[in-house]
Design a protein around this motif. Structure first.
Motif, PDB file in Angstrom:
ATOM      1  N   GLU A 143      -2.364  14.824  17.013  1.00  0.00           N
ATOM      2  CA  GLU A 143      -2.887  13.687  16.258  1.00  0.00           C
ATOM      3  C   GLU A 143      -3.267  14.104  14.842  1.00  0.00           C
ATOM      4  O   GLU A 143      -2.946  13.419  13.869  1.00  0.00           O
ATOM      5  CB  GLU A 143      -4.104  13.101  16.972  1.00  0.00           C
ATOM      6  CG  GLU A 143      -4.653  11.844  16.309  1.00  0.00           C
ATOM      7  CD  GLU A 143      -5.860  11.278  17.013  1.00  0.00           C
ATOM      8  OE1 GLU A 143      -6.339  10.210  16.607  1.00  0.00           O
ATOM      9  OE2 GLU A 143      -6.332  11.925  17.980  1.00  0.00           O
ATOM     10  N   ALA A 144      -3.935  15.265  14.727  1.00  0.00           N
ATOM     11  CA  ALA A 144      -4.305  15.772  13.407  1.00  0.00           C
ATOM     12  C   ALA A 144      -3.054  16.072  12.591  1.00  0.00           C
ATOM     13  O   ALA A 144      -3.015  15.833  11.377  1.00  0.00           O
ATOM     14  CB  ALA A 144      -5.160  17.030  13.542  1.00  0.00           C
ATOM     15  N   LEU A 145      -2.024  16.607  13.251  1.00  0.00           N
ATOM     16  CA  LEU A 145      -0.764  16.928  12.578  1.00  0.00           C
ATOM     17  C   LEU A 145      -0.122  15.673  11.993  1.00  0.00           C
ATOM     18  O   LEU A 145       0.301  15.655  10.833  1.00  0.00           O
ATOM     19  CB  LEU A 145       0.191  17.592  13.572  1.00  0.00           C
ATOM     20  CG  LEU A 145       1.553  18.045  13.047  1.00  0.00           C
ATOM     21  CD1 LEU A 145       1.397  19.212  12.089  1.00  0.00           C
ATOM     22  CD2 LEU A 145       2.461  18.441  14.202  1.00  0.00           C
ATOM     23  N   ALA A 146      -0.073  14.606  12.783  1.00  0.00           N
ATOM     24  CA  ALA A 146       0.553  13.358  12.327  1.00  0.00           C
ATOM     25  C   ALA A 146      -0.195  12.775  11.133  1.00  0.00           C
ATOM     26  O   ALA A 146       0.412  12.363  10.134  1.00  0.00           O
ATOM     27  CB  ALA A 146       0.603  12.351  13.474  1.00  0.00           C
ATOM     28  N   TYR A 147      -1.512  12.741  11.222  1.00  0.00           N
ATOM     29  CA  TYR A 147      -2.299  12.180  10.127  1.00  0.00           C
ATOM     30  C   TYR A 147      -2.243  13.071   8.885  1.00  0.00           C
ATOM     31  O   TYR A 147      -2.250  12.574   7.748  1.00  0.00           O
ATOM     32  CB  TYR A 147      -3.748  11.977  10.565  1.00  0.00           C
ATOM     33  CG  TYR A 147      -3.958  10.726  11.384  1.00  0.00           C
ATOM     34  CD1 TYR A 147      -3.643   9.472  10.859  1.00  0.00           C
ATOM     35  CD2 TYR A 147      -4.474  10.784  12.678  1.00  0.00           C
ATOM     36  CE1 TYR A 147      -3.832   8.318  11.603  1.00  0.00           C
ATOM     37  CE2 TYR A 147      -4.661   9.624  13.426  1.00  0.00           C
ATOM     38  CZ  TYR A 147      -4.338   8.396  12.889  1.00  0.00           C
ATOM     39  OH  TYR A 147      -4.516   7.260  13.616  1.00  0.00           O
ATOM     40  N   ALA A 148      -2.181  14.385   9.080  1.00  0.00           N
ATOM     41  CA  ALA A 148      -2.114  15.296   7.941  1.00  0.00           C
ATOM     42  C   ALA A 148      -0.817  15.105   7.162  1.00  0.00           C
ATOM     43  O   ALA A 148      -0.817  15.055   5.921  1.00  0.00           O
ATOM     44  CB  ALA A 148      -2.243  16.746   8.413  1.00  0.00           C
ATOM     45  N   PHE A 149       0.304  14.990   7.877  1.00  0.00           N
ATOM     46  CA  PHE A 149       1.581  14.796   7.186  1.00  0.00           C
ATOM     47  C   PHE A 149       1.678  13.399   6.569  1.00  0.00           C
ATOM     48  O   PHE A 149       2.315  13.222   5.528  1.00  0.00           O
ATOM     49  CB  PHE A 149       2.747  15.042   8.144  1.00  0.00           C
ATOM     50  CG  PHE A 149       3.064  16.494   8.337  1.00  0.00           C
ATOM     51  CD1 PHE A 149       3.301  17.319   7.244  1.00  0.00           C
ATOM     52  CD2 PHE A 149       3.108  17.049   9.596  1.00  0.00           C
ATOM     53  CE1 PHE A 149       3.584  18.669   7.413  1.00  0.00           C
ATOM     54  CE2 PHE A 149       3.398  18.395   9.773  1.00  0.00           C
ATOM     55  CZ  PHE A 149       3.627  19.205   8.690  1.00  0.00           C
ATOM     56  N   SER A 150       1.058  12.407   7.201  1.00  0.00           N
ATOM     57  CA  SER A 150       1.008  11.077   6.593  1.00  0.00           C
ATOM     58  C   SER A 150       0.205  11.127   5.294  1.00  0.00           C
ATOM     59  O   SER A 150       0.567  10.495   4.291  1.00  0.00           O
ATOM     60  CB  SER A 150       0.373  10.071   7.557  1.00  0.00           C
ATOM     61  OG  SER A 150       1.145   9.929   8.732  1.00  0.00           O
ATOM     62  N   THR A 151      -0.879  11.901   5.321  1.00  0.00           N
ATOM     63  CA  THR A 151      -1.679  12.085   4.117  1.00  0.00           C
ATOM     64  C   THR A 151      -0.855  12.704   3.003  1.00  0.00           C
ATOM     65  O   THR A 151      -0.918  12.271   1.845  1.00  0.00           O
ATOM     66  CB  THR A 151      -2.900  12.973   4.423  1.00  0.00           C
ATOM     67  OG1 THR A 151      -3.692  12.370   5.444  1.00  0.00           O
ATOM     68  CG2 THR A 151      -3.762  13.168   3.177  1.00  0.00           C
ATOM     69  N   SER A 152      -0.059  13.728   3.338  1.00  0.00           N
ATOM     70  CA  SER A 152       0.756  14.405   2.319  1.00  0.00           C
ATOM     71  C   SER A 152       1.789  13.454   1.720  1.00  0.00           C
ATOM     72  O   SER A 152       2.100  13.543   0.523  1.00  0.00           O
ATOM     73  CB  SER A 152       1.449  15.630   2.918  1.00  0.00           C
ATOM     74  OG  SER A 152       2.449  15.246   3.849  1.00  0.00           O
ATOM     75  N   PHE A 153       2.321  12.548   2.523  1.00  0.00           N
ATOM     76  CA  PHE A 153       3.287  11.564   2.015  1.00  0.00           C
ATOM     77  C   PHE A 153       2.641  10.679   0.950  1.00  0.00           C
ATOM     78  O   PHE A 153       3.204  10.449  -0.126  1.00  0.00           O
ATOM     79  CB  PHE A 153       3.821  10.712   3.170  1.00  0.00           C
ATOM     80  CG  PHE A 153       4.613   9.507   2.719  1.00  0.00           C
ATOM     81  CD1 PHE A 153       5.925   9.640   2.275  1.00  0.00           C
ATOM     82  CD2 PHE A 153       4.045   8.243   2.739  1.00  0.00           C
ATOM     83  CE1 PHE A 153       6.652   8.538   1.852  1.00  0.00           C
ATOM     84  CE2 PHE A 153       4.767   7.133   2.319  1.00  0.00           C
ATOM     85  CZ  PHE A 153       6.072   7.287   1.876  1.00  0.00           C
TER      86      PHE A 153
END
Length: 280
Positions: A143-153
């Protein structure tokens, strides 16, 4: 990249790491982020009589950036709720320069030099390694991984919008002031829609920390936008992510999140990326 720009962006990176750590340790991160944006907007409103009002061609970039920043902040809050600073911050910030560089190449034909490409590569490798911590992808909080990469986008999107918009504005100061006013207004309205009036007393209890975070965030990103008028967008975005080193120090010294050999190796890669960008 000139020594003045290089030094200024490093200072901005340190400021950025500090305000992220301050948000991470707050119990109500949504209120803290909203208060930060509102504080930035308030300070910018005070400064608005002293800067030019942007011409019509600049406003699409300001509105686009403000919209992307809402997505960035919401994803960042979710990421910090799911994972710790040492994992989320490197992934969210470290993958953004690569996306920004690719976006600059595709959208505005801005191609980095060989040293810049090398530096960006080292920074991205170091940040990914820092989040993996030697444990592999299976050890990551998905979950943290998904939100982190969404943040980077969203980071890449607003960086590209601001990099183009600030170059069209009469000055970096004018663009920054009116962006902060717009973003602060939208952030406050969004908070009222999502939380309602109950968020106001929560924000009131944390107004000191919110204003401090807002000041650090405004200064940090204002410096970065100024730098993008003098250096390639991708290179500035990558150098700004040296904040990951400062975040690592904060996570170990202040938040007691632990330090191991993998993170030391990752830190060395990031330092190497910073040095390569200095030569770009």
């Amino acid at each position: 990249m000139s020594p003045a720009v290089f030094t200024a962006v490093l200072v901005a990176a340190a400021m950025h790491a500090v305000w992220n750590a301050m948000v991470k340790v707050q119990l109500d991160r949504f209120a803290s982020i909203t208060l930060m944006s509102s504080g930035m907007g308030t300070m910018a409103l005070i400064l608005s009589p002293f800067v030019d009002f942007p011409h019509w061609g600049v406003w699409p970039f300001i509105f686009a950036s403000a919209a992307f920043q809402q997505g960035y902040k919401l994803c960042l809050i979710k990421a910090y709720a799911a994972g710790d600073l040492a994992q989320v911050y490197p992934l969210a910030r470290g993958s953004a320069p690569l996306l920004t560089t690719i976006g600059a190449m595709v959208l505005i034909n801005e191609y980095p030099g060989s040293w810049a490409v090398f530096g960006i590569g080292l920074l991205c490798a170091g940040t990914i390694l820092m989040s993996l911590r030697g444990g592999g992808l299976q050890k990551l909080n998905r979950e943290a991984l998904a939100y982190a990469f969404s943040t980077s986008f969203f980071i890449a999107c607003y960086t590209l919008a601001d990099g183009n918009g600030v170059r069209l504005a009469s000055s970096a100061y004018s663009y920054a002031v009116w962006l902060f006013i717009t973003d602060g207004t939208i952030s406050f309205l969004l908070a009222m829609c999502l939380r309602g009036p109950v968020i106001l007393p929560v924000m009131a209890r944390s107004w000191k920390i919110g204003l401090a975070v807002g000041a650090l965030s405004a200064a940090s990103y204002g410096i970065a936008m100024w730098a993008m008028t003098l250096a390639p967008i991708g290179a500035v975005a990558a150098l700004r992510e040296s904040s990951i080193l400062f975040a690592m120090i904060i996570s170990v010294v202040v938040l007691r999140e632990g330090l191991g050999p993998w993170r030391l190796v990752a830190g060395i890669l990031i330092v190497g990326g910073v040095m390569a960008l200095r030569l770009a």
